[in-house]
Scaffold this motif. Structure first.
Motif, short mmCIF file in Angstrom:
data_model
loop_
_atom_site.label_atom_id
_atom_site.label_comp_id
_atom_site.label_asym_id
_atom_site.label_seq_id
_atom_site.Cartn_x
_atom_site.Cartn_y
_atom_site.Cartn_z
N THR A 57 37.59 36.15 46.56
CA THR A 57 37.97 37.11 45.52
C THR A 57 39.29 36.78 44.86
O THR A 57 40.15 36.10 45.43
N TYR A 58 39.42 37.29 43.66
CA TYR A 58 40.66 37.21 42.88
C TYR A 58 41.01 38.61 42.43
O TYR A 58 40.14 39.40 42.07
N TYR A 59 42.31 38.92 42.44
CA TYR A 59 42.80 40.18 41.91
C TYR A 59 43.99 39.93 41.00
O TYR A 59 44.88 39.14 41.32
N ALA A 60 44.03 40.65 39.91
CA ALA A 60 45.23 40.63 39.08
C ALA A 60 46.37 41.30 39.86
O ALA A 60 46.13 42.21 40.68
N ASP A 61 47.58 40.86 39.63
CA ASP A 61 48.72 41.41 40.35
C ASP A 61 48.82 42.93 40.18
O ASP A 61 49.24 43.65 41.10
N SER A 62 48.43 43.41 39.03
CA SER A 62 48.58 44.83 38.72
C SER A 62 47.67 45.73 39.56
O SER A 62 47.89 46.94 39.63
N VAL A 63 46.65 45.13 40.18
CA VAL A 63 45.71 45.96 40.95
C VAL A 63 45.65 45.59 42.42
O VAL A 63 44.94 46.24 43.20
N LYS A 64 46.38 44.57 42.83
CA LYS A 64 46.35 44.15 44.23
C LYS A 64 46.76 45.29 45.14
O LYS A 64 47.74 45.99 44.87
N GLY A 65 46.02 45.47 46.20
CA GLY A 65 46.31 46.53 47.15
C GLY A 65 45.72 47.87 46.78
O GLY A 65 45.72 48.80 47.59
N ARG A 66 45.21 47.98 45.57
CA ARG A 66 44.61 49.26 45.13
C ARG A 66 43.12 49.12 44.84
O ARG A 66 42.36 50.07 45.06
N PHE A 67 42.71 47.99 44.32
CA PHE A 67 41.31 47.76 43.95
C PHE A 67 40.67 46.81 44.95
O PHE A 67 41.33 45.89 45.45
N THR A 68 39.38 47.01 45.20
CA THR A 68 38.63 46.12 46.06
C THR A 68 37.30 45.79 45.41
O THR A 68 36.54 46.71 45.05
N ILE A 69 37.03 44.50 45.26
CA ILE A 69 35.75 44.06 44.72
C ILE A 69 34.85 43.66 45.88
O ILE A 69 35.32 43.09 46.88
N SER A 70 33.58 43.98 45.77
CA SER A 70 32.63 43.59 46.81
C SER A 70 31.27 43.38 46.17
O SER A 70 31.03 43.82 45.03
N SER A 71 30.40 42.70 46.90
CA SER A 71 29.07 42.46 46.37
C SER A 71 28.02 42.75 47.43
O SER A 71 28.25 42.53 48.62
N ASP A 72 26.89 43.23 46.98
CA ASP A 72 25.72 43.42 47.82
C ASP A 72 24.67 42.48 47.25
O ASP A 72 23.98 42.82 46.29
N ASN A 73 24.56 41.30 47.84
CA ASN A 73 23.65 40.29 47.28
C ASN A 73 22.19 40.73 47.36
O ASN A 73 21.38 40.33 46.53
N ALA A 74 21.86 41.54 48.35
CA ALA A 74 20.48 42.01 48.47
C ALA A 74 20.12 42.94 47.32
O ALA A 74 18.96 43.01 46.89
N LYS A 75 21.11 43.65 46.79
CA LYS A 75 20.88 44.57 45.68
C LYS A 75 21.32 43.99 44.35
O LYS A 75 21.22 44.66 43.32
N ASN A 76 21.85 42.76 44.37
CA ASN A 76 22.37 42.14 43.14
C ASN A 76 23.34 43.07 42.42
O ASN A 76 23.28 43.26 41.20
N THR A 77 24.24 43.61 43.19
CA THR A 77 25.18 44.58 42.64
C THR A 77 26.60 44.24 43.10
O THR A 77 26.80 43.87 44.26
N VAL A 78 27.52 44.35 42.18
CA VAL A 78 28.93 44.16 42.48
C VAL A 78 29.64 45.49 42.25
O VAL A 78 29.36 46.19 41.28
N TYR A 79 30.56 45.80 43.15
CA TYR A 79 31.29 47.06 43.08
C TYR A 79 32.78 46.80 42.87
O TYR A 79 33.31 45.77 43.31
N LEU A 80 33.43 47.73 42.24
CA LEU A 80 34.88 47.71 42.14
C LEU A 80 35.37 49.08 42.59
O LEU A 80 35.23 50.07 41.86
N GLN A 81 35.91 49.12 43.80
CA GLN A 81 36.50 50.34 44.33
C GLN A 81 37.93 50.42 43.84
O GLN A 81 38.73 49.53 44.12
N MET A 82 38.24 51.49 43.14
CA MET A 82 39.56 51.64 42.54
C MET A 82 40.24 52.86 43.16
O MET A 82 39.78 53.98 42.99
N ASN A 83 41.30 52.61 43.90
CA ASN A 83 42.06 53.67 44.55
C ASN A 83 43.46 53.76 43.94
O ASN A 83 43.92 52.85 43.27
N SER A 84 44.13 54.86 44.22
CA SER A 84 45.50 55.07 43.73
C SER A 84 45.61 54.76 42.24
O SER A 84 46.51 54.04 41.80
#
Length: 123
Positions: A57-84
């Protein structure tokens, strides 16, 4: 290649949202997938990207520690969890994908784009 983004909305500062990108038309493991955003009057910027082959994964500095990207390859879906969330996170968020070498996870040089989803963070 089709990308369908969803999950945007209005949230107060400090709150959370989860964006989803449902992908179709390609082999997930051969592509890198990412999230970009564009605020009014500003250029589109890469927020977070993920390698479909190994999950790097890669994160922009502005979102590091707050955003999390993940993927579910079985569902062909990528998520972006955005906190704070902060008011400066307000933007239209776009899902993007492109065929890349294995383990490519940078937010650069993407061809395919989904429609945007609006994220608005109130102060």
């Amino acid at each position: 290649v089709q990308l369908q983004a969803s999950g945007g909305g209005l949230v107060q500062a400090g709150g959370s949202l989860r964006l989803s990108c449902a992908a179709s038309g390609f082999t997930f493991g051969d592509y890198a997938i990412g999230w970009f955003r564009q605020a009014p009057g500003k250029e589109r910027e890469g927020v977070s990207c993920i390698s479909g082959s190994d999950g790097a994964t890669y994160y922009a500095d502005s979102v590091k520690g707050r955003f999390t990207i993940s993927s579910d390859n079985a569902k062909n879906t990528v998520y972006l969890q955005m906190n704070s969330l902060k008011p400066e996170d307000t933007a239209v968020y776009y899902c993007t994908a492109d065929k890349k070498p294995p383990m490519y996870y940078y937010c650069s040089g993407y061809t395919y784009w989904g429609q945007g989803t609006q994220v608005t963070v109130s102060s």
